[in-house]
Scaffold this motif. Structure first.
Motif, PDB file in Angstrom:
ATOM      1  N   SER A   1       1.054  26.659  62.930  1.00 16.51           N
ATOM      2  CA  SER A   1       1.095  28.012  62.393  1.00 16.51           C
ATOM      3  C   SER A   1       0.125  29.023  62.960  1.00 16.51           C
ATOM      4  O   SER A   1       0.576  29.878  63.144  1.00 16.51           O
ATOM      5  N   TYR A   2      -0.970  28.423  63.634  1.00 15.97           N
ATOM      6  CA  TYR A   2      -1.819  29.167  64.396  1.00 15.97           C
ATOM      7  C   TYR A   2      -1.140  29.739  65.701  1.00 15.97           C
ATOM      8  O   TYR A   2      -1.094  30.877  65.874  1.00 15.97           O
ATOM      9  N   LEU A   3      -0.599  28.684  66.329  1.00 17.44           N
ATOM     10  CA  LEU A   3      -0.061  29.153  67.458  1.00 17.44           C
ATOM     11  C   LEU A   3       1.252  30.093  67.212  1.00 17.44           C
ATOM     12  O   LEU A   3       1.416  31.198  67.829  1.00 17.44           O
ATOM     13  N   VAL A   4       1.942  30.050  66.145  1.00 19.50           N
ATOM     14  CA  VAL A   4       3.203  31.106  65.711  1.00 19.50           C
ATOM     15  C   VAL A   4       2.458  32.279  65.422  1.00 19.50           C
ATOM     16  O   VAL A   4       2.852  33.379  65.634  1.00 19.50           O
ATOM     17  N   LYS A   5       1.338  32.530  64.579  1.00 18.16           N
ATOM     18  CA  LYS A   5       0.596  33.621  64.322  1.00 18.16           C
ATOM     19  C   LYS A   5       0.127  34.301  65.532  1.00 18.16           C
ATOM     20  O   LYS A   5       0.223  35.626  65.632  1.00 18.16           O
ATOM     21  N   VAL A   6      -0.330  33.492  66.451  1.00 21.72           N
ATOM     22  CA  VAL A   6      -0.894  34.297  67.753  1.00 21.72           C
ATOM     23  C   VAL A   6       0.151  34.878  68.406  1.00 21.72           C
ATOM     24  O   VAL A   6       0.016  36.024  68.837  1.00 21.72           O
ATOM     25  N   ILE A   7       1.378  34.093  68.732  1.00 20.41           N
ATOM     26  CA  ILE A   7       2.442  34.791  69.408  1.00 20.41           C
ATOM     27  C   ILE A   7       3.000  35.853  68.757  1.00 20.41           C
ATOM     28  O   ILE A   7       3.591  37.164  69.211  1.00 20.41           O
ATOM     29  N   VAL A   8       3.239  35.788  67.259  1.00 21.28           N
ATOM     30  CA  VAL A   8       3.980  36.908  66.615  1.00 21.28           C
ATOM     31  C   VAL A   8       3.047  38.113  66.637  1.00 21.28           C
ATOM     32  O   VAL A   8       3.470  39.304  66.869  1.00 21.28           O
ATOM     33  N   LEU A   9       1.744  37.863  66.688  1.00 16.39           N
ATOM     34  CA  LEU A   9       0.706  39.016  66.549  1.00 16.39           C
ATOM     35  C   LEU A   9       0.648  39.757  67.977  1.00 16.39           C
ATOM     36  O   LEU A   9       0.836  40.883  68.161  1.00 16.39           O
ATOM     37  N   MET A  10       0.786  38.895  69.104  1.00 18.45           N
ATOM     38  CA  MET A  10       1.001  39.304  70.430  1.00 18.45           C
ATOM     39  C   MET A  10       2.163  40.298  70.500  1.00 18.45           C
ATOM     40  O   MET A  10       2.172  41.281  70.959  1.00 18.45           O
ATOM     41  N   VAL A  11       3.145  39.638  70.157  1.00 16.39           N
ATOM     42  CA  VAL A  11       4.571  40.445  70.134  1.00 16.39           C
ATOM     43  C   VAL A  11       4.333  41.945  69.352  1.00 16.39           C
ATOM     44  O   VAL A  11       4.866  42.891  69.881  1.00 16.39           O
ATOM     45  N   LEU A  12       3.930  41.826  68.104  1.00 12.76           N
ATOM     46  CA  LEU A  12       3.648  42.868  67.413  1.00 12.76           C
ATOM     47  C   LEU A  12       2.697  43.973  67.918  1.00 12.76           C
ATOM     48  O   LEU A  12       3.234  45.080  68.068  1.00 12.76           O
ATOM     49  N   LEU A  13       1.649  43.480  68.421  1.00 15.63           N
ATOM     50  CA  LEU A  13       0.851  44.539  69.307  1.00 15.63           C
ATOM     51  C   LEU A  13       1.411  45.199  70.550  1.00 15.63           C
ATOM     52  O   LEU A  13       1.453  46.299  70.623  1.00 15.63           O
TER      53      LEU A  13
END
Length: 140
Positions: A75-87
């Motif tokens: 879940s941490y990995l998914v959150k970091v990736i999705v946040l990077m994509v959003l940014l």
């Protein structure tokens, strides 16, 4: 979700929302409506991400400790990736202020993490099960 998980969730969500309201007000003063909108979107992303992560880890903890750790890391990995994509996606947004989004996400993440740590520290969970029998001791 167990009562302990709900206490941790409340202990993290309440300070995050309070700090988020301050960030939204500051963004509104500094950048107007687009700044406030960017800060609201950033705060919503943080609250949703961390709430989903906490629920997933709480569910996985009922299965096994190994499943809980796997769920936490994934879940941490998914959150970091999705946040990077959003940014990256919101980098050139014109409807809202991307910097306000970024600052709200950063400040919200710090507030959530501090609140979550404080919530876990106040739980007073046992580190060992006192009812566990020690192998080799026959009660003598």
């Amino acid at each position: 979700m167990q009562a302990n998980d709900v206490r941790v969730l409340k202990g993290a969500a309440v300070p995050t929302v309070l700090v988020g309201l301050v960030v939204i007000a500051m963004a509104a003063v500094l950048a107007g409506f687009p700044g406030a909108l960017g800060a609201v979107i950033g705060l919503v992303v943080v609250v949703v991400f961390f709430t989903v992560g906490l629920v997933v880890v709480a569910y996985a903890s009922r299965i096994s400790p190994m499943m809980m750790m796997t769920a936490a890391v994934l879940s941490y990995l998914v959150k970091v990736i999705v946040l990077m994509v959003l940014l990256k996606t919101f980098e050139t947004a014109t409807v809202f202020e991307p910097r306000a989004f970024g600052w709200a996400a950063i400040v919200g993440t710090v507030a959530w993490t501090v609140g979550e740590m404080r919530g876990f520290m106040k739980l007073k969970l046992l580190y060992a099960d006192p009812d566990t029998k020690v192998p080799g001791s026959d009660g003598a």
